[in-house]
Structures are given as C-alpha cells and as structure tokens.
Design a protein around this motif. Structure first.
Motif, PDB file in Angstrom:
ATOM      1  N   VAL A 139       0.836  -1.209   0.000  1.00 30.95           N
ATOM      2  CA  VAL A 139       0.000   0.000   0.000  1.00 30.95           C
ATOM      3  C   VAL A 139       0.863   1.248   0.000  1.00 30.95           C
ATOM      4  CG1 VAL A 139      -1.661   1.327   1.375  1.00 30.95           C
ATOM      5  CG2 VAL A 139      -1.964  -1.133   1.100  1.00 30.95           C
ATOM      6  N   LEU A 140       1.931   1.240   0.815  1.00 28.62           N
ATOM      7  CA  LEU A 140       2.829   2.401   0.861  1.00 28.62           C
ATOM      8  C   LEU A 140       3.545   2.581  -0.483  1.00 28.62           C
ATOM      9  CD1 LEU A 140       4.395   1.896   4.409  1.00 28.62           C
ATOM     10  CD2 LEU A 140       2.732   3.628   3.747  1.00 28.62           C
ATOM     11  N   ALA A 141       3.953   1.489  -1.076  1.00 31.08           N
ATOM     12  CA  ALA A 141       4.637   1.570  -2.377  1.00 31.08           C
ATOM     13  C   ALA A 141       3.720   2.122  -3.446  1.00 31.08           C
ATOM     14  CB  ALA A 141       5.128   0.177  -2.769  1.00 31.08           C
ATOM     15  N   ASP A 142       2.427   1.976  -3.236  1.00 31.99           N
ATOM     16  CA  ASP A 142       1.435   2.487  -4.176  1.00 31.99           C
ATOM     17  C   ASP A 142       1.114   3.959  -3.917  1.00 31.99           C
ATOM     18  OD1 ASP A 142      -0.191   1.999  -6.386  1.00 31.99           O
ATOM     19  OD2 ASP A 142      -1.970   1.714  -5.131  1.00 31.99           O
ATOM     20  N   GLY A 143       1.817   4.564  -2.933  1.00 31.16           N
ATOM     21  CA  GLY A 143       1.619   5.981  -2.642  1.00 31.16           C
ATOM     22  C   GLY A 143       0.376   6.288  -1.828  1.00 31.16           C
ATOM     23  N   ARG A 163       9.027   0.695  16.499  1.00 35.34           N
ATOM     24  CA  ARG A 163       9.007  -0.500  15.650  1.00 35.34           C
ATOM     25  C   ARG A 163       8.647  -0.145  14.207  1.00 35.34           C
ATOM     26  NH1 ARG A 163       8.198  -5.263  18.762  1.00 35.34           N
ATOM     27  NH2 ARG A 163       9.928  -5.210  20.235  1.00 35.34           N
ATOM     28  N   PHE A 164       7.610   0.660  14.053  1.00 39.39           N
ATOM     29  CA  PHE A 164       7.180   1.025  12.708  1.00 39.39           C
ATOM     30  C   PHE A 164       8.228   1.885  12.011  1.00 39.39           C
ATOM     31  CE2 PHE A 164       3.121  -0.691  13.760  1.00 39.39           C
ATOM     32  CZ  PHE A 164       2.476  -0.916  12.555  1.00 39.39           C
ATOM     33  N   PRO A 195      11.700   2.544   7.168  1.00 36.94           N
ATOM     34  CA  PRO A 195      12.566   3.738   7.175  1.00 36.94           C
ATOM     35  C   PRO A 195      12.223   4.669   6.018  1.00 36.94           C
ATOM     36  CG  PRO A 195      13.777   1.804   6.404  1.00 36.94           C
ATOM     37  CD  PRO A 195      12.461   1.306   6.922  1.00 36.94           C
ATOM     38  N   GLY A 196      12.254   5.957   6.322  1.00 36.05           N
ATOM     39  CA  GLY A 196      11.976   6.963   5.292  1.00 36.05           C
ATOM     40  C   GLY A 196      10.508   7.283   5.139  1.00 36.05           C
ATOM     41  N   ALA A 244       1.310  12.400   5.835  1.00 34.99           N
ATOM     42  CA  ALA A 244       1.614  11.254   6.704  1.00 34.99           C
ATOM     43  C   ALA A 244       1.354   9.958   5.935  1.00 34.99           C
ATOM     44  CB  ALA A 244       0.756  11.308   7.959  1.00 34.99           C
ATOM     45  N   ASP A 245       2.367   9.086   5.898  1.00 35.61           N
ATOM     46  CA  ASP A 245       2.205   7.794   5.235  1.00 35.61           C
ATOM     47  C   ASP A 245       1.495   6.787   6.141  1.00 35.61           C
ATOM     48  OD1 ASP A 245       3.633   8.592   2.889  1.00 35.61           O
ATOM     49  OD2 ASP A 245       5.492   8.397   4.041  1.00 35.61           O
ATOM     50  N   ILE A 246       1.882   6.796   7.418  1.00 33.92           N
ATOM     51  CA  ILE A 246       1.310   5.868   8.391  1.00 33.92           C
ATOM     52  C   ILE A 246       0.771   6.671   9.564  1.00 33.92           C
ATOM     53  CG2 ILE A 246       1.752   3.917   9.943  1.00 33.92           C
ATOM     54  CD1 ILE A 246       4.156   3.206   8.140  1.00 33.92           C
TER      55      ILE A 246
END
Length: 501
Positions: free
Chosen positions: A1-5, A24-25, A30-31, A58-60
């Motif tokens: 999901v993150l790689a998909d933006g 942990r996350f 990273p990044g 925010a990604d997460i």
C-alpha cells in the motif's frame, strides 16, 4: 500500500503500547512519514499530526480508538491490532466501537481492513465462520519462538496457614527460583491494583466502604490511603476502626502492591518491580520501568493486565497467573471470553526468544483446575474454546446470534431513574417493530451507585439488527420528549452493543 503511494491507518488498543510501536514502525519502514494520534499528545502535536494526515503528508497514522476518525485522503489500508480489546469501545459521551467503525469505513472507502488478534472477538470469529470475513492464520510465532507450556496448580490441595492459602504454590515458587538461577526473567500477573481490596475490623465487622459508591475503598499501603477506584474518593487510613475504636484493622485479599511485598520476602535478593496504573501514574514512569525490564535490570515483574498486552519481553521465560478464577463465575456472559483472551495474552509474553522457548512455561494458580476454559488454555486451543462458547451463546440467544442495546439512566434518587425507564418502555410498545424487540425490566448494574449517583439499566434485545436499529431510531425522539417530565434525572443514554451487562 505504501509503495502504491497510499496511506495506512493502524489502530492499537492501549496508549502505553504506542511509544514502543512507534519505534518499531519507524525501524521497519525507514523513510516513511509516521505520525501518532493519542490522548498523550499536546494540543500543538495533535493539531500538527492531524494536519499532516489531512493533507496526505503522513504515510502511516498510528493511534488509539479516536484515530479511526482521522482524515486520510489517500487511505489504502486499515489495520486494527488486538481487535478483541475492550478499549476500542468508547463508553462515555459519543459511544462507538472503533473496530466496527474501521470495518464500516473500509466498506465505505473500498479499502481492505485487517483485524489482528491471537484471540479474536467471538463476533469477528463467527463472521469468519460464516464467510463474511476471510480468515488468515499465522502458523508459527514471529521469531520462531514456541508457545509456553501451560500448567495448572490446584490451590485446593494446599494446607492453609492461619486460615489462608500460601501466596504461591511450592512448585510455582520453585519455578521462579529456577529462573533466577538461570538469569532469566519472570512475569507474575494479578489483575487487582493496590495492597488489598478492603480493610476489615474483626471486632465489629466494619469494612472500608466508599460513602459515595456501592464499592469498597482499596487499601494502598505505600501511600497509607484508602481509595475508591470508581469515584476517586481518597482518605488517610484510620488509626483505629471508625466504628468501635479497635486498633487491629487488617487487610483482606491481595493486590499487586501486597503481592510485590510478599514476593520480595519469598525471593530474597531478587530484583522485583511492579507495573500497574498506580506505579506508572507519573510522567515517564511507564517508559522507565519498561526500559528496566528490557535492559535486564528486573528479575520478576509483577503487574496487572498492563503487563500482558503487546510487550516484547525477550528474556521472560515464566509467566504466573495468580488466582484468575473470579471471571469464571461472573454474571456477564462475556467474562469467560475476556478471561481466556487475557490469559492467552499473558502466556504470550513467555518464550518470545527462540533460544529460550523450549523451557518457557506458564503456571496458573486456580481453585477450579477442571474448568473447561483451562483445558483449552493448556492446549492453546482458541478454536475449541470459541466453538464451545458460540454453541452456548447460540443456545441462549446471545450475541453474536442476537443484538443488544442498553438504555441507561442516572439520578440521585433511584426512583426517578426507575420512573424514566418504565415510561420509556411504555412509549416503545406502540412503535413499529416493537413486536420483534424484547424490552426487559429495569435492573441495577453490578455497581449501582457511583459518586453519589444511582444507576439503572434496561436491556433491549432483537434477533434482527435492522429491526433493533429501526426501533431505536423511532424511540429516540420520544426519549428526548420524556426527559423534562422526570425532574432530577441526571442523564440517560443508549448504548448499542454494550460490552458489559
């Protein structure tokens, strides 16, 4: 999901797990831009994180139950960790279940939802059985650790000392001493705070009741106080019995504070620490105590359910549950489910390091070793436990095979609350769908008086959620109209899918 933006929302039940999970996350992704949302943030931090989520920076987003409302324009996944946990239910003000809202939000926004748990709620488990949810099973533990061996000790076989059983069974004490000799850590779990649940005078029978609640005030020895855990009313411990003047007033029962003291006497030289809502009250105390455990500065950690949830204690090879039997005979039909989940969580703290996993174990001190719940716990067999519980609930017409709501009323005078609930029941009878909904008579909850306010509740039950919701929607305006006619009514509320009955 993150790689998909796209963005990911991760919900966790307890705020005390958030700092650990953040690190942990951050290490695992990273990044990636990670923000947290929970009540421990300052207003400025909360606003900053909310804005970062809102504008898609925010990604997460990692947070507790309120985070389910976070604005996420590119939401691609929702994860609900420990989905069975009662902390996801907001029980005051605007009542909601963050887990159920996460499922609904996933439906509305067409994104997948992952509900994670070693002991899923029986509602979620039944939905998986029906094929409404897809079940994905982890066949082995992360890190290749093994589940600990669960052993039961029958406390009824021990001789009593001065009418009381010993704190720990000899075999359990020997297991703790064995871990000390090996340089390994142990966790002793007792789900009761304070030194003792009540102080008692043997001469006249006085007990340390709360003047404002239908509950006892708990004795806290370190502070020399009696404190009510419901309203917070606190007083210094009296020098003598307030009723008869007897100087010999004594504690009855055991809390974590007393257990810590007794363990120190039984295990001289052991480094013993306590973790509960009292010892972790100050700023930074929780993080400091957890750092000591992770750093190997603690041999035996004593605590309440705070120590059983989500912590990755790599050196713990022994868990001891001290007399958890109370929940076996509670009036709430969900009590066995909660107890099984809690004990499974506690057991999961041992054997997390593969190198130590072969001799990790959990001891349960119980007066009822033949109880079916313990039989399934010994096998780590959640499937069998869930099957038995669901069969019982199906036969009794209990959730998830029926749907419940509670109408609660509070007043200084219980007659006022009772009159309101009876008027409400009368008003519901002519409504459409009333014939398919059962409204039970008003009854008091287990603790009927809190902070001087009397409480009553009325259970509403239906085999159809649609019909229950239709009735509640039509009933609500009538309840608002009834309110002014009952002078002295403090407040009322409808709680759908109540956790405690």
């Amino acid at each position: 999901v993150l790689a998909d933006g796209r963005q990911v929302l991760v919900l966790v039940p307890e705020i005390n797990l958030t700092p650990q999970l953040e690190s942990r996350f951050a290490a695992r992704f990273p990044g990636r831009r990670l923000v947290a949302m929970h009540s421990g943030l300052t207003p400025a931090q909360r606003l900053s994180h909310w804005l970062q989520a809102r504008i898609g920076r925010a990604d997460i987003v990692l947070g507790t139950r309120l985070s389910v409302f976070a604005p996420l324009p590119q939401l691609g996944l929702i994860v609900v960790d420990e989905e069975h946990d009662a902390s996801y239910k907001q029980q005051e003000g605007a009542r909601y279940s963050a887990r159920d809202l996460a499922v609904y939000r996933g439906h509305v926004e067409a994104v997948p939802v992952i509900l994670g748990s070693a002991t899923p709620s029986l509602e979620s488990w039944q939905r998986a059985e029906e094929g409404r949810y897809q079940r994905v099973t982890l066949a082995r533990r992360v890190g290749d650790g093994a589940l600990p061996r669960v052993r039961l000790f029958d406390m009824g076989t021990l001789p009593k000392e001065k009418g009381q059983p010993p704190v720990l069974a000899p075999l359990v004490l020997a297991a703790l001493q064995q871990r000390l000799e090996r340089g390994e850590q142990s966790l002793v779990f007792l789900n009761r705070r304070g030194y003792a649940p009540v102080l008692h005078c043997a001469d006249c029978g006085w007990k340390s009741g709360c003047p404002h609640c239908s509950a006892w005030r708990v004795f806290h020895k370190g502070e020399r106080t009696l404190r009510c855990h419901h309203c917070g009313f606190t007083e210094r411990v009296p020098r003598a019995c307030p009723e008869c003047g007897n100087l010999d007033i004594a504690p009855i029962g055991r809390g974590t504070e007393r257990l810590e003291e007794q363990l120190a006497a039984l295990l001289p030289g052991a480094r013993i620490a306590r973790l509960d809502a009292d010892s972790a009250r100050g700023k930074g105390q929780l993080e400091s105590r957890l750092a000591q455990v992770h750093g190997g500065e603690v041999d035996v950690l004593v605590g309440t359910q705070m120590v059983t949830k989500g912590h990755d204690f790599r050196r713990v090879t022994l868990v001891v549950a001290v007399n958890p039997d109370t929940a076996l005979f509670a009036s709430d039909f969900r009590a066995p489910e909660r107890l099984f989940a809690l004990l499974m969580q506690a057991a999961g703290r041992a054997g997390r390091d593969a190198a130590e996993a072969d001799h990790s174990e959990m001891w349960v001190q119980t007066w009822h070793p033949q109880h079916p719940l313990y039989a399934t716990l010994k096998r780590h067999d959640f499937v069998a436990f869930a099957g038995t519980q669901l069969d019982e609930r199906r036969a009794a017409g209990l959730p998830p095979f029926s749907h419940l709501a509670l109408l609660r009323a509070e007043a200084r005078d219980p007659a006022v609350a009772l009159a309101f609930l009876r008027s409400a029941a009368e008003a519901a009878r002519p409504l459409p769908d009333a014939d398919s909904v059962m409204i039970y008579p008003p009854v008091p909850p287990p603790i009927p008086r809190v902070a001087g306010v009397e409480r009553l509740q009325m259970l509403v039950e239906s085999g159809s959620r649609v019909r229950l919701q239709r009735l509640l929607a039509r009933w609500l305006p009538t309840l608002h109209e009834l309110r002014p006619a009952h002078k002295g009514l403090a407040r009322w509320a409808i709680d759908v899918d109540p956790l405690g009955i």
